[in-house]
Design an enzyme around this catalytic site. Structure first.
Site, PDB file in Angstrom:
ATOM      1  N   LYS A  44       0.825  -1.212   0.000  1.00  0.00           N
ATOM      2  CA  LYS A  44       0.000   0.000   0.000  1.00  0.00           C
ATOM      3  C   LYS A  44       0.864   1.270   0.000  1.00  0.00           C
ATOM      4  CE  LYS A  44      -2.347  -0.711   3.803  1.00  0.00           C
ATOM      5  NZ  LYS A  44      -1.863  -1.988   4.342  1.00  0.00           N
ATOM      6  N   ARG A 119      -9.715   1.283   9.159  1.00  0.00           N
ATOM      7  CA  ARG A 119      -9.310  -0.084   9.504  1.00  0.00           C
ATOM      8  C   ARG A 119     -10.331  -0.774  10.393  1.00  0.00           C
ATOM      9  NH1 ARG A 119      -3.287   0.981   9.084  1.00  0.00           N
ATOM     10  NH2 ARG A 119      -2.216  -0.966   9.477  1.00  0.00           N
ATOM     11  N   ARG A 156      11.357  -6.314   5.160  1.00  0.00           N
ATOM     12  CA  ARG A 156      11.254  -4.899   4.755  1.00  0.00           C
ATOM     13  C   ARG A 156      12.226  -3.995   5.527  1.00  0.00           C
ATOM     14  NH1 ARG A 156       5.328  -2.487   4.504  1.00  0.00           N
ATOM     15  NH2 ARG A 156       5.276  -2.862   6.742  1.00  0.00           N
ATOM     16  N   ARG A 189      11.305  -1.223  10.643  1.00  0.00           N
ATOM     17  CA  ARG A 189      10.289  -0.704  11.545  1.00  0.00           C
ATOM     18  C   ARG A 189      10.194  -1.582  12.782  1.00  0.00           C
ATOM     19  NH1 ARG A 189       4.879   0.340   8.093  1.00  0.00           N
ATOM     20  NH2 ARG A 189       3.982  -0.569   9.970  1.00  0.00           N
ATOM     21  N   ARG A 200      -0.536  -8.517  13.718  1.00  0.00           N
ATOM     22  CA  ARG A 200      -1.078  -7.539  12.762  1.00  0.00           C
ATOM     23  C   ARG A 200      -1.980  -8.224  11.735  1.00  0.00           C
ATOM     24  NH1 ARG A 200       4.167  -4.728  10.811  1.00  0.00           N
ATOM     25  NH2 ARG A 200       2.839  -3.444   9.492  1.00  0.00           N
TER      26      ARG A 200
HETATM   27  P1  AMP Z   1       0.680   0.924   9.064  1.00  0.00           P
HETATM   28  O1  AMP Z   1       1.910   1.708   8.805  1.00  0.00           O
HETATM   29  O2  AMP Z   1      -0.480   1.392   8.254  1.00  0.00           O
HETATM   30  O3  AMP Z   1       0.903  -0.567   8.963  1.00  0.00           O
HETATM   31  O4  AMP Z   1       0.285   1.214  10.597  1.00  0.00           O
HETATM   32  C1  AMP Z   1       1.168   0.901  11.672  1.00  0.00           C
HETATM   33  C2  AMP Z   1       0.363   0.801  12.970  1.00  0.00           C
HETATM   34  O5  AMP Z   1      -0.269   2.065  13.249  1.00  0.00           O
HETATM   35  C3  AMP Z   1      -0.776  -0.205  12.967  1.00  0.00           C
HETATM   36  O6  AMP Z   1      -0.348  -1.531  13.239  1.00  0.00           O
HETATM   37  C4  AMP Z   1      -1.672   0.360  14.075  1.00  0.00           C
HETATM   38  O7  AMP Z   1      -1.149   0.077  15.350  1.00  0.00           O
HETATM   39  C5  AMP Z   1      -1.546   1.872  13.841  1.00  0.00           C
HETATM   40  N1  AMP Z   1      -2.576   2.354  12.881  1.00  0.00           N
HETATM   41  C6  AMP Z   1      -2.371   2.892  11.646  1.00  0.00           C
HETATM   42  N2  AMP Z   1      -3.533   3.225  11.058  1.00  0.00           N
HETATM   43  C7  AMP Z   1      -4.506   2.883  11.944  1.00  0.00           C
HETATM   44  C8  AMP Z   1      -5.920   2.943  11.917  1.00  0.00           C
HETATM   45  N3  AMP Z   1      -6.587   3.423  10.845  1.00  0.00           N
HETATM   46  N4  AMP Z   1      -6.596   2.495  13.009  1.00  0.00           N
HETATM   47  C9  AMP Z   1      -5.963   2.031  14.093  1.00  0.00           C
HETATM   48  N5  AMP Z   1      -4.631   1.911  14.174  1.00  0.00           N
HETATM   49  C10 AMP Z   1      -3.888   2.337  13.119  1.00  0.00           C
END
Ligand code: AMP
Length: 242
Positions: A44, A119, A156, A189, A200
C-alpha cells in the site's frame, strides 16, 4: 425607498447564497477520495506514493502520521506507542480525530488518498459522515496471501534519509543495510518483526477485512492482484483511473 432598498439587499443575499451553494456542491462533487486497502505488507505505501503523485492528491497514511509523532515524542506519539509496538489497532476515537484534522487541511480540498484508514467499521462510518454523499469514492483492495505478506514484512527495510524501501528476500540493497539511492542507513520498523506480524495479520482479518465488505456493499471496491511486481501492480491501478 427604504422598502425598495431592503428588498434589493435581500435579493442580492439570496442570489449570493444560491451561487455559493452551487459552487460548494460542485467542488464537493469533484472531490476524489481514494482508499487503498490490503493487509500489512501488501504494498500500500509504495503504491500510494505513486498514485498520489500521478493523480495530484495528497497521500495520507495514518501509520506514517503515528510514526512521525512517535519519533518526535509528542503526547499523541506516547499515547499510541504501546498499540503500534504490539501490532494492535490504535483506538478509533484517537485515529478518527487525527484523520479528520488532517483531511480538513487546505491541500485536501480537491481530494486525497488514504493509506491504512479506515481499519474498522466505526472508522469507515466516521469517514462516511465526514464525506457525505457527493463524493467520487474509489476503494482499492490489494490482494496478497498471508504467507507472502509475512516474508515481505519481515524482510522490509527503509532508508532513514530518503525513504526508499528494500526487502532482504526480494529486493535486497547492493550493500547490506545501505541505501542504493543515497547511501543512507536502512532501518527496520519496530513492528516489522515475526512476533508482531502474526498479531497484525490477525487484527487485519478480524477488524479490517469487514471494512472491505462494508464498501463492497456500496459497489465501490476494485480488486488488484498485489502479488505482481510493483510496476505491474501500478499499471493495473492506473487502469482504474482512465
Ligand atoms: P501501518 O503503517 O499502516 O501498517 O500502521 C502501523 C500501525 O499504526 C498499525 O499496526 C496500528 O497500530 C496503527 N494504525 C495505523 N492506522 C490505523 C488505523 N486506521 N486504526 C488504528 N490503528 C492504526
Amino acid at each position: 425607498m427604504k422598502v425598495l432598498l431592503i428588498g434589493l439587499c435581500a435579493f442580492i443575499t439570496a442570489v449570493g447564497t444560491v451561487a455559493y451553494a452551487a459552487i460548494d456542491q460542485e467542488s464537493s462533487v469533484n472531490k476524489k477520495v481514494v482508499i487503498l486497502m490490503g493487509p500489512p505488507g501488501s504494498g500500500k505505501g509504495t503504491q500510494a506514493k505513486k498514485i498520489s503523485e500521478k493523480l495530484g492528491i495528497p497521500h495520507i497514511s495514518t501509520g506514517d502520521l503515528f510514526r512521525e509523532n512517535l519519533s518526535k515524542g509528542t503526547p499523541l506519539g506516547l499515547k499510541v506507542k504501546e498499540y503500534i509496538e504490539s501490532g494492535n489497532l490504535v483506538p478509533d476515537e484517537i485515529v478518527v480525530d487525527m484523520l479528520i484534522d488532517r483531511v480538513s487541511s487546505d491541500d485536501c480540498r480537491d481530494g486525497y488518498l488514504l493509506d491504512g484508514f479506515p481499519r474498522s467499521i466505526p472508522q469507515a462510518e466516521a469517514l462516511g459522515k465526514e464525506l457525505g454523499d457527493n463524493i467520487d469514492l474509489v476503494v482499492i483492495n490489494l490482494e496478497v496471501p498471508d504467507d507472502i505478506v509475512v516474508k515481505r514484512i519481515e524482510g522490509r527495510m527503509s532508508c532513514k534519509d530518503c525513504g526508499a524501501i528494500f526487502n532482504k528476500y526480494f529486493t535486497p540493497p547492493q550493500k547490506e543495510n545501505i541505501c542504493d539511492n543515497c547511501s543512507g542507513e536502512l532501518n527496520q520498523r519496530s513492528d516489522d518483526n515475526a512476533k508482531v506480524v502474526g498479531e497484525r495479520l490477525k487484527v487485519y482479518h478480524n477488524q479490517t477485512a469487514p471494512v472491505e465488505k462494508f464498501y463492497s456493499a456500496k459497489g465501490v471496491v476494485k480488486t488488484v492482484d498485489g502479488q505482481q511486481s510493483p510496476g505491474a501492480v501500478f499499471n493495473d491501478l492506473m487502469k482504474l483511473f482512465n
